[in-house]
Scaffold this motif. Structure first.
Motif, PDB file in Angstrom:
ATOM      1  N   TYR A 268       0.737  -1.335  -0.012  1.00 33.76           N
ATOM      2  CA  TYR A 268      -0.098  -0.173   0.117  1.00 33.76           C
ATOM      3  C   TYR A 268       1.071   1.090  -0.175  1.00 33.76           C
ATOM      4  O   TYR A 268       0.594   2.236  -0.753  1.00 33.76           O
ATOM      5  CB  TYR A 268      -0.907  -0.087   1.142  1.00 33.76           C
ATOM      6  CG  TYR A 268      -1.667   1.294   1.369  1.00 33.76           C
ATOM      7  CD1 TYR A 268      -2.754   1.388   0.499  1.00 33.76           C
ATOM      8  CD2 TYR A 268      -1.256   2.347   2.102  1.00 33.76           C
ATOM      9  CE1 TYR A 268      -3.532   2.962   0.495  1.00 33.76           C
ATOM     10  CE2 TYR A 268      -1.883   3.678   2.024  1.00 33.76           C
ATOM     11  CZ  TYR A 268      -2.791   3.865   1.360  1.00 33.76           C
ATOM     12  OH  TYR A 268      -3.438   5.005   1.136  1.00 33.76           O
TER      13      TYR A 268
ATOM     14  N   LYS B 124      -6.516   0.554   2.305  1.00 33.44           N
ATOM     15  CA  LYS B 124      -5.906   1.115   3.432  1.00 33.44           C
ATOM     16  C   LYS B 124      -7.030   0.718   4.574  1.00 33.44           C
ATOM     17  O   LYS B 124      -6.561   0.348   5.640  1.00 33.44           O
ATOM     18  CB  LYS B 124      -5.663   2.664   3.439  1.00 33.44           C
ATOM     19  CG  LYS B 124      -5.362   3.243   4.468  1.00 33.44           C
ATOM     20  CD  LYS B 124      -5.133   4.819   4.248  1.00 33.44           C
ATOM     21  CE  LYS B 124      -4.359   5.640   5.495  1.00 33.44           C
ATOM     22  NZ  LYS B 124      -4.356   6.907   5.371  1.00 33.44           N
TER      23      LYS B 124
ATOM     24  N   GLU C 201       0.576   3.857  -3.215  1.00 35.46           N
ATOM     25  CA  GLU C 201      -0.034   5.303  -2.905  1.00 35.46           C
ATOM     26  C   GLU C 201       0.849   6.241  -3.552  1.00 35.46           C
ATOM     27  O   GLU C 201       0.608   7.126  -4.123  1.00 35.46           O
ATOM     28  CB  GLU C 201      -0.173   5.486  -1.282  1.00 35.46           C
ATOM     29  CG  GLU C 201      -0.588   6.867  -1.235  1.00 35.46           C
ATOM     30  CD  GLU C 201      -0.703   7.126   0.361  1.00 35.46           C
ATOM     31  OE1 GLU C 201      -1.756   7.533   0.666  1.00 35.46           O
ATOM     32  OE2 GLU C 201       0.050   6.910   1.001  1.00 35.46           O
TER      33      GLU C 201
ATOM     34  N   LEU D 274      -7.412   1.896  -3.374  1.00 31.62           N
ATOM     35  CA  LEU D 274      -6.443   2.219  -2.391  1.00 31.62           C
ATOM     36  C   LEU D 274      -7.156   2.462  -1.143  1.00 31.62           C
ATOM     37  O   LEU D 274      -6.519   2.127  -0.009  1.00 31.62           O
ATOM     38  CB  LEU D 274      -5.234   3.204  -3.250  1.00 31.62           C
ATOM     39  CG  LEU D 274      -4.300   2.732  -4.100  1.00 31.62           C
ATOM     40  CD1 LEU D 274      -3.703   3.855  -4.492  1.00 31.62           C
ATOM     41  CD2 LEU D 274      -3.482   1.412  -3.421  1.00 31.62           C
TER      42      LEU D 274
ATOM     43  N   ARG E   3      -7.272   5.132  -7.099  1.00 28.93           N
ATOM     44  CA  ARG E   3      -7.517   5.775  -5.810  1.00 28.93           C
ATOM     45  C   ARG E   3      -8.536   5.222  -4.810  1.00 28.93           C
ATOM     46  O   ARG E   3      -8.314   5.071  -3.819  1.00 28.93           O
ATOM     47  CB  ARG E   3      -7.344   7.206  -5.919  1.00 28.93           C
ATOM     48  CG  ARG E   3      -6.042   7.664  -6.359  1.00 28.93           C
ATOM     49  CD  ARG E   3      -6.140   9.435  -6.676  1.00 28.93           C
ATOM     50  NE  ARG E   3      -4.739   9.768  -7.110  1.00 28.93           N
ATOM     51  CZ  ARG E   3      -4.040  10.219  -6.417  1.00 28.93           C
ATOM     52  NH1 ARG E   3      -4.020  10.112  -4.943  1.00 28.93           N
ATOM     53  NH2 ARG E   3      -2.611  10.589  -6.672  1.00 28.93           N
TER      54      ARG E   3
END
Length: 498
Positions: free
Chosen positions: A207, A297, A211, A293, A290
Protein backbone atom coordinates in the motif's frame (compact mmCIF):
# COMPACT_ATOMS: atom_id res chain seq x y z
CA UNK A 1 8.64 6.66 19.77
CA UNK A 2 5.43 4.86 18.82
CA UNK A 3 3.48 3.23 21.64
CA UNK A 4 1.69 0.01 20.75
CA UNK A 5 -1.52 -1.09 22.46
CA UNK A 6 -3.12 -3.40 19.92
CA UNK A 7 -5.73 -0.86 18.82
CA UNK A 8 -4.32 2.31 17.28
CA UNK A 9 -1.51 1.33 14.90
CA UNK A 10 -1.80 3.15 11.55
CA UNK A 11 -0.22 2.92 8.11
CA UNK A 12 1.63 6.17 8.88
CA UNK A 13 3.02 4.59 12.05
CA UNK A 14 4.18 1.55 10.10
CA UNK A 15 5.88 3.73 7.52
CA UNK A 16 7.76 5.54 10.30
CA UNK A 17 8.77 2.26 11.95
CA UNK A 18 9.78 0.35 8.83
CA UNK A 19 11.23 3.10 6.65
CA UNK A 20 12.50 5.66 9.16
CA UNK A 21 13.51 3.32 12.00
CA UNK A 22 11.13 4.84 14.54
CA UNK A 23 11.34 2.87 17.79
CA UNK A 24 8.36 1.12 19.37
CA UNK A 25 7.36 0.76 23.01
CA UNK A 26 4.70 -1.26 24.78
CA UNK A 27 1.75 0.54 26.36
CA UNK A 28 1.72 -0.28 30.10
CA UNK A 29 -2.02 -0.81 30.27
CA UNK A 30 -1.84 -3.25 27.38
CA UNK A 31 0.90 -5.18 29.16
CA UNK A 32 -1.51 -5.58 32.05
CA UNK A 33 -4.01 -7.23 29.69
CA UNK A 34 -1.24 -9.54 28.44
CA UNK A 35 -0.51 -10.59 32.02
CA UNK A 36 -4.19 -11.32 32.74
CA UNK A 37 -4.57 -13.54 29.69
CA UNK A 38 -1.37 -15.38 30.56
CA UNK A 39 -2.61 -16.10 34.04
CA UNK A 40 -5.69 -17.68 32.49
CA UNK A 41 -3.60 -20.04 30.35
CA UNK A 42 -1.56 -21.14 33.36
CA UNK A 43 -4.79 -21.79 35.27
CA UNK A 44 -6.12 -23.95 32.45
CA UNK A 45 -2.93 -26.02 32.36
CA UNK A 46 -3.01 -26.48 36.11
CA UNK A 47 -6.70 -27.42 36.23
CA UNK A 48 -6.38 -29.83 33.33
CA UNK A 49 -9.27 -28.42 31.29
CA UNK A 50 -9.15 -29.40 27.63
CA UNK A 51 -8.61 -26.33 25.45
CA UNK A 52 -7.51 -26.36 21.81
CA UNK A 53 -3.88 -25.36 21.28
CA UNK A 54 -3.06 -25.35 24.98
CA UNK A 55 -3.24 -29.04 25.74
CA UNK A 56 -4.42 -30.51 22.44
CA UNK A 57 -2.80 -31.13 19.09
CA UNK A 58 -3.33 -28.82 16.11
CA UNK A 59 -5.51 -28.94 13.02
CA UNK A 60 -6.73 -32.48 12.48
CA UNK A 61 -4.90 -33.42 15.70
CA UNK A 62 -7.21 -31.19 17.75
CA UNK A 63 -8.82 -34.27 19.30
CA UNK A 64 -5.49 -35.54 20.66
CA UNK A 65 -5.09 -34.65 24.33
CA UNK A 66 -1.56 -33.61 25.41
CA UNK A 67 -0.25 -34.46 28.85
CA UNK A 68 0.54 -31.58 31.19
CA UNK A 69 4.23 -32.46 31.25
CA UNK A 70 4.36 -32.18 27.42
CA UNK A 71 2.54 -28.88 26.78
CA UNK A 72 5.75 -26.87 26.51
CA UNK A 73 7.36 -29.42 24.20
CA UNK A 74 4.21 -29.26 22.07
CA UNK A 75 4.92 -25.59 21.29
CA UNK A 76 8.52 -26.30 20.25
CA UNK A 77 7.42 -29.08 17.91
CA UNK A 78 4.76 -26.78 16.48
CA UNK A 79 7.27 -24.07 15.53
CA UNK A 80 9.85 -26.41 14.07
CA UNK A 81 7.37 -28.51 12.09
CA UNK A 82 5.56 -25.50 10.68
CA UNK A 83 8.72 -23.71 9.51
CA UNK A 84 8.30 -25.08 5.98
CA UNK A 85 8.61 -21.84 4.04
CA UNK A 86 10.40 -21.93 0.70
CA UNK A 87 11.55 -19.49 -1.95
CA UNK A 88 13.34 -16.18 -1.75
CA UNK A 89 13.03 -14.41 1.60
CA UNK A 90 10.79 -11.42 2.14
CA UNK A 91 12.58 -8.09 2.15
CA UNK A 92 13.89 -6.94 5.49
CA UNK A 93 11.22 -4.22 5.59
CA UNK A 94 8.39 -6.74 5.15
CA UNK A 95 9.83 -9.02 7.83
CA UNK A 96 10.19 -6.10 10.23
CA UNK A 97 6.57 -5.18 9.57
CA UNK A 98 5.61 -8.76 10.49
CA UNK A 99 7.42 -8.50 13.83
CA UNK A 100 5.66 -5.23 14.68
CA UNK A 101 2.24 -6.49 13.62
CA UNK A 102 2.58 -9.72 15.59
CA UNK A 103 3.63 -7.70 18.64
CA UNK A 104 0.67 -5.35 18.25
CA UNK A 105 -1.80 -8.23 17.94
CA UNK A 106 -0.51 -9.93 21.10
CA UNK A 107 -0.87 -6.66 23.01
CA UNK A 108 -4.64 -6.88 22.68
CA UNK A 109 -4.44 -9.34 25.57
CA UNK A 110 -6.50 -12.14 24.02
CA UNK A 111 -3.68 -14.54 23.19
CA UNK A 112 -2.29 -15.82 26.49
CA UNK A 113 1.44 -15.25 26.01
CA UNK A 114 3.90 -14.21 28.71
CA UNK A 115 5.15 -10.61 28.85
CA UNK A 116 8.65 -11.79 27.92
CA UNK A 117 7.35 -12.82 24.47
CA UNK A 118 6.02 -9.37 23.61
CA UNK A 119 9.14 -7.76 25.06
CA UNK A 120 11.31 -9.92 22.83
CA UNK A 121 9.31 -8.93 19.76
CA UNK A 122 9.74 -5.27 20.73
CA UNK A 123 13.49 -5.77 21.14
CA UNK A 124 13.81 -7.52 17.78
CA UNK A 125 12.18 -4.54 16.06
CA UNK A 126 14.14 -1.90 17.97
CA UNK A 127 17.52 -3.66 17.80
CA UNK A 128 17.12 -4.44 14.10
CA UNK A 129 17.28 -8.19 14.66
CA UNK A 130 14.94 -9.04 11.81
CA UNK A 131 14.04 -12.64 10.95
CA UNK A 132 14.82 -14.04 7.51
CA UNK A 133 11.46 -15.43 6.36
CA UNK A 134 10.86 -17.42 3.14
CA UNK A 135 8.13 -15.82 1.07
CA UNK A 136 6.28 -18.92 -0.12
CA UNK A 137 4.29 -21.53 1.77
CA UNK A 138 1.25 -19.80 3.27
CA UNK A 139 -2.35 -20.74 2.45
CA UNK A 140 -3.69 -17.70 4.30
CA UNK A 141 -5.62 -19.88 6.81
CA UNK A 142 -5.01 -20.91 9.54
CA UNK A 143 -3.27 -17.64 9.05
CA UNK A 144 0.24 -17.40 7.65
CA UNK A 145 1.51 -20.46 9.49
CA UNK A 146 4.75 -21.17 7.62
CA UNK A 147 6.09 -17.58 7.42
CA UNK A 148 5.21 -16.80 11.03
CA UNK A 149 6.84 -20.06 12.18
CA UNK A 150 10.11 -18.75 10.72
CA UNK A 151 9.58 -15.54 12.70
CA UNK A 152 8.97 -17.58 15.87
CA UNK A 153 12.17 -19.56 15.31
CA UNK A 154 14.14 -16.41 16.04
CA UNK A 155 12.45 -16.00 19.44
CA UNK A 156 13.73 -19.44 20.47
CA UNK A 157 17.21 -18.67 19.11
CA UNK A 158 16.92 -20.65 15.90
CA UNK A 159 16.65 -19.73 12.23
CA UNK A 160 18.36 -16.78 10.60
CA UNK A 161 18.26 -12.99 10.88
CA UNK A 162 19.37 -10.01 8.86
CA UNK A 163 22.52 -8.39 10.19
CA UNK A 164 22.76 -5.24 8.13
CA UNK A 165 22.82 -6.49 4.54
CA UNK A 166 24.14 -9.90 5.60
CA UNK A 167 22.30 -12.98 6.81
CA UNK A 168 23.50 -14.73 9.97
CA UNK A 169 22.42 -17.52 12.27
CA UNK A 170 20.18 -16.19 15.04
CA UNK A 171 22.30 -17.83 17.76
CA UNK A 172 25.35 -15.96 16.49
CA UNK A 173 23.62 -12.57 16.59
CA UNK A 174 22.07 -13.32 20.00
CA UNK A 175 25.54 -14.05 21.36
CA UNK A 176 26.89 -10.78 19.94
CA UNK A 177 24.03 -8.73 21.42
CA UNK A 178 23.69 -10.58 24.71
CA UNK A 179 20.25 -12.15 24.19
CA UNK A 180 19.20 -15.56 25.47
CA UNK A 181 16.76 -17.75 23.51
CA UNK A 182 13.30 -18.01 25.05
CA UNK A 183 11.62 -21.32 25.80
CA UNK A 184 8.01 -21.30 24.65
CA UNK A 185 5.37 -22.48 27.10
CA UNK A 186 1.69 -23.40 26.77
CA UNK A 187 -0.12 -21.73 23.83
CA UNK A 188 2.75 -19.37 22.97
CA UNK A 189 3.86 -21.13 19.80
CA UNK A 190 0.32 -21.16 18.46
CA UNK A 191 -0.21 -17.52 19.45
CA UNK A 192 2.87 -16.54 17.46
CA UNK A 193 2.05 -18.32 14.20
CA UNK A 194 -1.75 -18.38 14.05
CA UNK A 195 -2.55 -15.05 12.36
CA UNK A 196 -2.51 -12.95 9.21
CA UNK A 197 0.54 -10.84 9.96
CA UNK A 198 2.59 -12.01 6.96
CA UNK A 199 0.02 -11.12 4.32
CA UNK A 200 -0.84 -7.94 6.22
CA UNK A 201 2.82 -6.90 6.47
CA UNK A 202 3.26 -7.46 2.75
CA UNK A 203 -0.01 -5.59 2.21
CA UNK A 204 1.16 -2.59 4.24
CA UNK A 205 4.40 -2.35 2.27
CA UNK A 206 2.42 -2.76 -0.97
CA UNK A 207 0.00 0.00 0.00
CA UNK A 208 2.75 2.46 0.93
CA UNK A 209 4.44 1.90 -2.42
CA UNK A 210 1.21 1.92 -4.43
CA UNK A 211 0.02 5.17 -2.87
CA UNK A 212 3.30 6.84 -3.81
CA UNK A 213 3.03 5.39 -7.31
CA UNK A 214 -0.49 6.78 -7.75
CA UNK A 215 0.80 10.26 -6.92
CA UNK A 216 3.72 9.85 -9.31
CA UNK A 217 1.38 8.61 -12.04
CA UNK A 218 -0.50 11.93 -11.93
CA UNK A 219 2.75 13.85 -12.35
CA UNK A 220 4.07 11.67 -15.16
CA UNK A 221 0.72 11.72 -16.98
CA UNK A 222 0.78 15.52 -16.73
CA UNK A 223 4.18 15.59 -18.40
CA UNK A 224 2.87 13.36 -21.20
CA UNK A 225 -0.15 15.65 -21.56
CA UNK A 226 2.19 18.58 -22.12
CA UNK A 227 4.50 16.60 -24.42
CA UNK A 228 1.51 15.75 -26.63
CA UNK A 229 -0.03 19.23 -26.38
CA UNK A 230 -3.08 17.73 -24.73
CA UNK A 231 -6.42 19.44 -24.20
CA UNK A 232 -6.97 20.78 -20.67
CA UNK A 233 -10.75 21.17 -21.05
CA UNK A 234 -11.26 17.48 -20.20
CA UNK A 235 -10.01 18.32 -16.69
CA UNK A 236 -12.53 21.12 -16.07
CA UNK A 237 -13.82 20.75 -12.50
CA UNK A 238 -17.49 20.82 -13.55
CA UNK A 239 -17.10 17.56 -15.52
CA UNK A 240 -15.74 15.67 -12.55
CA UNK A 241 -18.07 17.18 -9.99
CA UNK A 242 -20.95 16.15 -12.26
CA UNK A 243 -19.97 12.53 -11.78
CA UNK A 244 -19.29 12.86 -8.09
CA UNK A 245 -16.34 10.60 -7.28
CA UNK A 246 -14.06 12.52 -4.89
CA UNK A 247 -10.92 10.71 -6.10
CA UNK A 248 -11.68 11.58 -9.72
CA UNK A 249 -12.22 15.21 -8.74
CA UNK A 250 -8.92 15.16 -6.86
CA UNK A 251 -6.92 13.78 -9.79
CA UNK A 252 -8.39 16.33 -12.20
CA UNK A 253 -7.49 19.09 -9.75
CA UNK A 254 -3.93 17.80 -9.43
CA UNK A 255 -3.49 17.69 -13.22
CA UNK A 256 -4.74 21.26 -13.54
CA UNK A 257 -2.40 22.44 -10.79
CA UNK A 258 0.63 20.57 -12.13
CA UNK A 259 0.13 21.94 -15.66
CA UNK A 260 -0.72 25.47 -14.53
CA UNK A 261 1.34 28.02 -16.47
CA UNK A 262 2.10 25.65 -19.37
CA UNK A 263 2.41 27.02 -22.89
CA UNK A 264 2.18 23.52 -24.33
CA UNK A 265 -1.29 22.65 -23.04
CA UNK A 266 -4.07 23.40 -25.55
CA UNK A 267 -7.79 24.17 -25.53
CA UNK A 268 -10.40 22.12 -27.37
CA UNK A 269 -10.55 23.11 -31.02
CA UNK A 270 -7.07 24.63 -31.15
CA UNK A 271 -5.34 21.51 -32.49
CA UNK A 272 -8.05 18.87 -32.10
CA UNK A 273 -11.46 18.64 -30.51
CA UNK A 274 -10.81 15.65 -28.25
CA UNK A 275 -7.83 13.65 -27.05
CA UNK A 276 -7.66 9.86 -26.91
CA UNK A 277 -8.98 8.20 -23.77
CA UNK A 278 -5.51 7.59 -22.32
CA UNK A 279 -5.19 11.38 -21.99
CA UNK A 280 -8.78 12.52 -21.66
CA UNK A 281 -9.75 9.90 -19.06
CA UNK A 282 -6.75 10.17 -16.72
CA UNK A 283 -8.94 11.40 -13.80
CA UNK A 284 -11.48 8.62 -14.30
CA UNK A 285 -8.87 5.84 -14.44
CA UNK A 286 -6.38 7.13 -11.89
CA UNK A 287 -9.29 8.13 -9.66
CA UNK A 288 -10.75 4.62 -9.73
CA UNK A 289 -7.38 3.21 -8.66
CA UNK A 290 -7.33 5.68 -5.78
CA UNK A 291 -10.79 4.50 -4.73
CA UNK A 292 -9.42 0.97 -4.54
CA UNK A 293 -6.42 2.17 -2.53
CA UNK A 294 -8.74 3.81 -0.01
CA UNK A 295 -10.58 0.49 0.45
CA UNK A 296 -7.28 -1.37 0.84
CA UNK A 297 -6.03 1.09 3.45
CA UNK A 298 -9.24 0.74 5.48
CA UNK A 299 -9.01 -3.07 5.55
CA UNK A 300 -5.30 -3.07 6.35
CA UNK A 301 -5.69 -0.73 9.31
CA UNK A 302 -8.45 -2.90 10.72
CA UNK A 303 -6.35 -6.04 10.31
CA UNK A 304 -3.24 -4.37 11.76
CA UNK A 305 -5.13 -3.96 15.02
CA UNK A 306 -6.95 -7.30 15.01
CA UNK A 307 -6.66 -10.40 17.17
CA UNK A 308 -6.26 -13.18 14.59
CA UNK A 309 -5.08 -16.25 16.51
CA UNK A 310 -7.13 -19.11 17.90
CA UNK A 311 -8.44 -19.71 20.50
CA UNK A 312 -8.95 -16.28 22.05
CA UNK A 313 -9.35 -15.59 25.76
CA UNK A 314 -11.95 -13.09 27.02
CA UNK A 315 -13.26 -11.99 30.42
CA UNK A 316 -9.88 -12.52 32.11
CA UNK A 317 -9.81 -16.06 30.74
CA UNK A 318 -13.25 -17.07 31.93
CA UNK A 319 -14.44 -17.24 28.31
CA UNK A 320 -12.27 -19.14 25.83
CA UNK A 321 -13.56 -19.36 22.27
CA UNK A 322 -12.26 -21.21 19.23
CA UNK A 323 -13.12 -19.45 16.00
CA UNK A 324 -11.64 -18.43 12.68
CA UNK A 325 -10.17 -14.93 12.91
CA UNK A 326 -7.01 -16.32 11.32
CA UNK A 327 -8.83 -16.62 7.98
CA UNK A 328 -7.24 -14.13 5.62
CA UNK A 329 -10.16 -13.55 3.25
CA UNK A 330 -10.57 -9.81 4.02
CA UNK A 331 -6.93 -9.14 3.18
CA UNK A 332 -6.94 -11.60 0.28
CA UNK A 333 -9.75 -9.67 -1.42
CA UNK A 334 -8.06 -6.34 -0.60
CA UNK A 335 -4.81 -7.52 -2.18
CA UNK A 336 -6.62 -8.73 -5.30
CA UNK A 337 -8.22 -5.30 -5.58
CA UNK A 338 -4.84 -3.64 -5.08
CA UNK A 339 -3.48 -5.76 -7.93
CA UNK A 340 -6.14 -4.41 -10.28
CA UNK A 341 -5.63 -0.82 -9.13
CA UNK A 342 -1.87 -0.91 -9.69
CA UNK A 343 -2.15 -2.84 -12.95
CA UNK A 344 -4.49 -0.18 -14.37
CA UNK A 345 -2.05 2.61 -13.56
CA UNK A 346 0.44 0.75 -15.75
CA UNK A 347 -2.12 -0.21 -18.38
CA UNK A 348 -3.14 3.35 -19.22
CA UNK A 349 0.48 4.54 -18.91
CA UNK A 350 1.57 2.07 -21.61
CA UNK A 351 -1.07 3.53 -23.94
CA UNK A 352 0.30 7.01 -23.29
CA UNK A 353 3.79 5.71 -24.07
CA UNK A 354 2.47 4.44 -27.40
CA UNK A 355 1.10 7.89 -28.19
CA UNK A 356 4.48 9.43 -27.37
CA UNK A 357 6.51 7.13 -29.64
CA UNK A 358 4.14 6.31 -32.52
CA UNK A 359 4.60 8.81 -35.40
CA UNK A 360 1.10 8.02 -36.65
CA UNK A 361 -0.33 9.37 -33.39
CA UNK A 362 1.73 12.54 -32.93
CA UNK A 363 3.91 15.09 -34.72
CA UNK A 364 7.10 14.18 -32.85
CA UNK A 365 10.13 12.40 -34.37
CA UNK A 366 9.35 8.70 -34.85
CA UNK A 367 10.01 6.79 -31.61
CA UNK A 368 11.52 10.01 -30.23
CA UNK A 369 14.71 9.09 -32.11
CA UNK A 370 17.39 11.73 -32.75
CA UNK A 371 17.95 10.12 -36.16
CA UNK A 372 14.90 8.02 -37.12
CA UNK A 373 15.82 4.94 -39.10
CA UNK A 374 19.49 4.89 -38.28
CA UNK A 375 18.65 5.01 -34.58
CA UNK A 376 15.66 3.30 -32.99
CA UNK A 377 15.25 5.68 -30.04
CA UNK A 378 12.50 4.64 -27.63
CA UNK A 379 10.97 1.99 -29.92
CA UNK A 380 11.79 -1.00 -27.74
CA UNK A 381 10.98 0.86 -24.54
CA UNK A 382 7.36 0.56 -25.58
CA UNK A 383 7.89 -3.18 -26.13
CA UNK A 384 9.17 -3.50 -22.58
CA UNK A 385 6.21 -1.55 -21.21
CA UNK A 386 3.81 -3.73 -23.18
CA UNK A 387 5.51 -6.87 -21.85
CA UNK A 388 5.24 -5.69 -18.24
CA UNK A 389 1.59 -4.73 -18.67
CA UNK A 390 0.81 -8.13 -20.17
CA UNK A 391 2.59 -9.87 -17.29
CA UNK A 392 0.52 -7.81 -14.86
CA UNK A 393 -2.66 -9.07 -16.48
CA UNK A 394 -1.75 -12.65 -15.62
CA UNK A 395 -0.66 -11.71 -12.09
CA UNK A 396 -3.94 -9.83 -11.55
CA UNK A 397 -5.93 -13.08 -11.64
CA UNK A 398 -7.59 -13.15 -8.21
CA UNK A 399 -5.94 -15.40 -5.65
CA UNK A 400 -8.85 -15.06 -3.23
CA UNK A 401 -11.20 -17.18 -5.35
CA UNK A 402 -8.88 -20.18 -5.07
CA UNK A 403 -8.80 -22.69 -2.23
CA UNK A 404 -7.18 -26.06 -1.53
CA UNK A 405 -8.22 -28.15 1.50
CA UNK A 406 -5.51 -28.88 4.06
CA UNK A 407 -4.96 -30.74 7.33
CA UNK A 408 -6.95 -33.80 6.23
CA UNK A 409 -9.90 -31.57 5.19
CA UNK A 410 -10.24 -30.02 8.66
CA UNK A 411 -9.13 -26.74 7.09
CA UNK A 412 -11.24 -27.04 3.97
CA UNK A 413 -11.38 -23.42 2.80
CA UNK A 414 -8.37 -21.11 2.73
CA UNK A 415 -7.81 -17.54 1.48
CA UNK A 416 -4.55 -17.65 -0.48
CA UNK A 417 -4.10 -14.08 0.78
CA UNK A 418 -0.32 -14.34 0.90
CA UNK A 419 -0.23 -15.27 -2.79
CA UNK A 420 -2.39 -12.24 -3.54
CA UNK A 421 -0.08 -10.00 -1.52
CA UNK A 422 3.04 -11.32 -3.25
CA UNK A 423 1.51 -10.92 -6.69
CA UNK A 424 0.39 -7.39 -5.80
CA UNK A 425 4.00 -6.58 -4.95
CA UNK A 426 5.16 -7.87 -8.34
CA UNK A 427 2.50 -5.85 -10.15
CA UNK A 428 3.48 -2.68 -8.31
CA UNK A 429 7.14 -3.25 -9.21
CA UNK A 430 6.19 -3.74 -12.86
CA UNK A 431 3.91 -0.70 -12.85
CA UNK A 432 6.72 1.42 -11.46
CA UNK A 433 8.95 0.42 -14.39
CA UNK A 434 6.19 1.19 -16.90
CA UNK A 435 5.77 4.64 -15.38
CA UNK A 436 9.54 5.16 -15.43
CA UNK A 437 9.42 4.46 -19.19
CA UNK A 438 6.60 6.97 -19.61
CA UNK A 439 8.61 9.51 -17.65
CA UNK A 440 11.64 8.95 -19.86
CA UNK A 441 9.59 9.32 -23.05
CA UNK A 442 7.75 12.33 -21.65
CA UNK A 443 11.03 14.12 -20.93
CA UNK A 444 12.25 13.41 -24.46
CA UNK A 445 9.01 14.73 -25.94
CA UNK A 446 9.38 17.96 -23.94
CA UNK A 447 12.81 18.51 -25.44
CA UNK A 448 11.42 18.30 -28.95
CA UNK A 449 8.63 20.74 -28.03
CA UNK A 450 10.79 23.12 -25.97
CA UNK A 451 10.94 22.25 -22.29
CA UNK A 452 10.93 25.94 -21.35
CA UNK A 453 7.31 26.11 -22.50
CA UNK A 454 6.26 23.51 -19.95
CA UNK A 455 4.65 24.47 -16.65
CA UNK A 456 6.99 25.45 -13.81
CA UNK A 457 6.10 22.24 -11.96
CA UNK A 458 6.80 20.01 -14.96
CA UNK A 459 10.06 21.85 -15.61
CA UNK A 460 11.17 20.94 -12.08
CA UNK A 461 10.18 17.31 -12.61
CA UNK A 462 12.09 17.34 -15.90
CA UNK A 463 15.21 18.73 -14.25
CA UNK A 464 15.17 16.11 -11.49
CA UNK A 465 14.41 13.30 -13.91
CA UNK A 466 17.19 14.29 -16.28
CA UNK A 467 19.70 14.14 -13.42
CA UNK A 468 18.88 10.42 -13.30
CA UNK A 469 18.40 9.60 -16.99
CA UNK A 470 20.10 11.83 -19.61
CA UNK A 471 18.58 12.84 -22.92
CA UNK A 472 18.83 10.58 -25.97
CA UNK A 473 21.77 11.90 -27.97
CA UNK A 474 22.30 8.54 -29.64
CA UNK A 475 21.06 4.99 -29.09
CA UNK A 476 22.44 3.38 -25.93
CA UNK A 477 21.56 0.61 -23.48
CA UNK A 478 18.29 2.08 -22.20
CA UNK A 479 17.77 -0.71 -19.68
CA UNK A 480 19.92 1.19 -17.18
CA UNK A 481 17.86 4.37 -17.62
CA UNK A 482 14.62 2.48 -16.93
CA UNK A 483 16.03 0.82 -13.82
CA UNK A 484 17.64 4.04 -12.56
CA UNK A 485 14.42 6.00 -12.94
CA UNK A 486 12.40 3.25 -11.22
CA UNK A 487 14.88 3.17 -8.34
CA UNK A 488 14.75 6.98 -8.06
CA UNK A 489 10.94 6.90 -8.04
CA UNK A 490 11.08 4.34 -5.26
CA UNK A 491 13.20 6.64 -3.12
CA UNK A 492 11.63 10.03 -3.79
CA UNK A 493 8.29 11.73 -3.38
CA UNK A 494 7.29 13.93 -6.31
CA UNK A 495 6.96 17.22 -4.48
CA UNK A 496 7.99 19.78 -7.06
CA UNK A 497 5.42 22.40 -6.18
CA UNK A 498 2.14 23.02 -7.97
Amino acid sequence: MIYLNGSKLSINDMEAICYRDEKVEIDKESMGEVEKSRYAVERIVKEGSTVYGINTGFGKFSDVRIKEKDVDELQLHLIRSHACGVGAPFSKIVSKAMVVLRLNALLKGFSGVRPCIVERLRDLANEDIIPVIPSQGSLGASGDLAPLAHLALVIIGEGEVYDGSKIKETKEVYKEKGYEPLTLTAKEGLALINGTQAMTAMGVVNYIKAEKLANQADWIASMTLEGLEGIIDAFHPAIHQARGYPEQVEVAYRIREITKGSNLITKQGEKRVQDAYSLRCIPQVHGASRQALAYVKEKLEIEMNAATDNPLLFDDGETIVSGGNFHGQPIAIAMDLLKIAAAELANIAERRIERLVNPQLNDLPAFLSPNPGLQSGAMIMQYTAASLVSENKTLAHPASVDSIPSSANQEDHVSMGMIGARHAHQIIENAQKVLSIELFCGMQALEYRDKKMASPSIQRLYKEGRSVAPSIQADRVFSKDIENLADWMNKTTFDFGC
